[in-house]
Design a protein around this motif. Structure first.
Motif, mmCIF file in Angstrom:
data_model
loop_
_atom_site.group_PDB
_atom_site.id
_atom_site.type_symbol
_atom_site.label_atom_id
_atom_site.label_comp_id
_atom_site.label_asym_id
_atom_site.label_seq_id
_atom_site.Cartn_x
_atom_site.Cartn_y
_atom_site.Cartn_z
ATOM 1 N N TRP A 142 0.824 -1.211 0.000
ATOM 2 C CA TRP A 142 0.000 0.000 0.000
ATOM 3 C C TRP A 142 0.856 1.257 0.000
ATOM 4 O O TRP A 142 0.479 2.266 -0.594
ATOM 5 C CB TRP A 142 -0.932 -0.005 1.207
ATOM 6 C CG TRP A 142 -2.103 -0.911 1.025
ATOM 7 C CD1 TRP A 142 -2.133 -2.281 1.146
ATOM 8 C CD2 TRP A 142 -3.422 -0.525 0.651
ATOM 9 N NE1 TRP A 142 -3.391 -2.763 0.878
ATOM 10 C CE2 TRP A 142 -4.212 -1.705 0.578
ATOM 11 C CE3 TRP A 142 -4.045 0.697 0.388
ATOM 12 C CZ2 TRP A 142 -5.559 -1.699 0.240
ATOM 13 C CZ3 TRP A 142 -5.392 0.724 0.063
ATOM 14 C CH2 TRP A 142 -6.132 -0.475 -0.019
ATOM 15 N N GLN A 143 2.010 1.214 0.623
ATOM 16 C CA GLN A 143 2.841 2.415 0.691
ATOM 17 C C GLN A 143 3.455 2.768 -0.656
ATOM 18 O O GLN A 143 3.549 3.949 -1.006
ATOM 19 C CB GLN A 143 3.959 2.233 1.724
ATOM 20 C CG GLN A 143 4.796 3.495 1.917
ATOM 21 C CD GLN A 143 5.908 3.308 2.916
ATOM 22 O OE1 GLN A 143 6.358 2.185 3.173
ATOM 23 N NE2 GLN A 143 6.362 4.398 3.498
ATOM 24 N N PHE A 144 3.878 1.761 -1.420
ATOM 25 C CA PHE A 144 4.650 2.042 -2.622
ATOM 26 C C PHE A 144 3.980 1.643 -3.936
ATOM 27 O O PHE A 144 4.384 2.112 -4.995
ATOM 28 C CB PHE A 144 6.002 1.332 -2.544
ATOM 29 C CG PHE A 144 6.884 1.830 -1.434
ATOM 30 C CD1 PHE A 144 7.188 3.170 -1.313
ATOM 31 C CD2 PHE A 144 7.398 0.947 -0.499
ATOM 32 C CE1 PHE A 144 8.004 3.633 -0.289
ATOM 33 C CE2 PHE A 144 8.219 1.392 0.530
ATOM 34 C CZ PHE A 144 8.515 2.743 0.637
ATOM 35 N N GLU A 145 2.967 0.775 -3.899
ATOM 36 C CA GLU A 145 2.445 0.222 -5.146
ATOM 37 C C GLU A 145 0.993 0.577 -5.427
ATOM 38 O O GLU A 145 0.628 0.811 -6.580
ATOM 39 C CB GLU A 145 2.597 -1.310 -5.118
ATOM 40 C CG GLU A 145 4.030 -1.782 -4.971
ATOM 41 C CD GLU A 145 4.131 -3.281 -4.760
ATOM 42 O OE1 GLU A 145 3.156 -3.998 -5.087
ATOM 43 O OE2 GLU A 145 5.169 -3.746 -4.257
ATOM 44 N N ASN A 146 0.157 0.595 -4.424
ATOM 45 C CA ASN A 146 -1.287 0.749 -4.667
ATOM 46 C C ASN A 146 -1.703 2.200 -4.884
ATOM 47 O O ASN A 146 -1.234 3.093 -4.187
ATOM 48 C CB ASN A 146 -2.074 0.187 -3.475
ATOM 49 C CG ASN A 146 -2.135 -1.327 -3.492
ATOM 50 O OD1 ASN A 146 -1.524 -1.962 -4.335
ATOM 51 N ND2 ASN A 146 -2.870 -1.898 -2.563
#
Length: 265
Positions: A142-146
């Motif tokens: 969630w922090q880097f991809e979503n």
């Protein structure tokens, strides 16, 4: 009113400071009776829900380096949902929606008993009610991809993603917050071993920055950043797995330990 430090909480703060004066071993022993308490409240006083939980990104030079990022020119601020707060001994839950759960051992600052607004660096530490140990658990998917390249607040606000504890230690007992040693272990193996002297912005600088035109209410929790060694930066990455036990220790403050479980279990 849950925004202020309740008298029972303040009394406990003073008692721990008096009983634990001197060595980190004494501090740990004085806190050994702490029990897991309701999610979303301060573990040492379940009547108090913090008005705000703030975090600081890339605030250790070693951590910025392992991420391949330049040192920030100003503090990088994010928030965590108070629902994420839990105590030492409570489980860290891997959500079904997030397989890449990471650890970040951190020093937490608790504001109080006075509100903090427009303070100078020189006066800032007088607004600290105490310190505790924290684990800024983070979902890296969630922090880097979503969603548009990442969601910092969402990635850090899953239930159980903010263990705090084991108790509130008053500022006089802790001493200089920049001279503390912080370590994180998984199943007894050291993954993080750093000094708060490596902070890009020290505790006093952070409070001066955060209080510009904004009142930091009593019981506001501020996570001050993590040293190098997080799982995401390792090759291969080492994310938390069900059955792991994560232990974060800070000299003069104490230790928290949490076992990891899967939401599917």
């Amino acid at each position: 009113d849950q925004r202020g430090i309740h008298p029972p909480a303040l009394l406990r703060l003073k008692k721990v400071g008096k009983d634990a004066r001197g060595t980190s071993t004494e501090i740990t022993n004085a806190m050994a009776s702490t029990r897991p308490l309701p999610t979303g409240t301060l573990p040492w006083d379940p009547q108090v829900a913090p008005p705000l939980v703030l975090g600081v990104g890339m605030n250790y030079a070693s951590h910025a380096k392992e991420l391949g990022k330049p040192l920030p020119l100003e503090p990088v601020i994010f928030s965590k949902g108070p629902n994420a707060i839990t105590g030492s001994g409570s489980p860290i839950i891997i959500p079904k929606e997030e397989p890449k759960v990471d650890f970040e051992g951190e020093l937490a600052v608790i504001i109080g008993p006075r509100p903090c607004r427009d303070v100078s660096v020189e006066d800032a530490l007088s607004y600290v009610g105490g310190y505790c140990v924290a684990n800024d658990v983070t979902g890296r998917t969630w922090q880097f991809e979503n969603f548009n390249g990442g969601q910092w607040v969402r990635s850090k606000s899953f239930d159980s993603f903010c263990p705090l504890g084991p108790c509130l230690v008053d500022a006089a007992t802790v001493g200089d917050p920049q001279q503390l040693r912080i370590t994180t272990k998984i199943n007894g193996e050291v993954f993080q071993d750093g000094s708060c002297s490596d902070m890009v912005f020290g505790v006093a600088q952070l409070l001066a920055f955060l209080s510009k035109g904004s009142t930091l209410l009593p019981n506001t929790v501020i996570l001050t950043g993590t040293p190098s060694g997080v799982g995401h930066s390792r090759q291969p990455p080492r994310y938390l797995r069900a059955g792991d036990t994560v232990t974060v220790s800070i000299s003069n403050v104490g230790e928290i330990s949490n076992t990891v479980v899967s939401a599917e279990a």
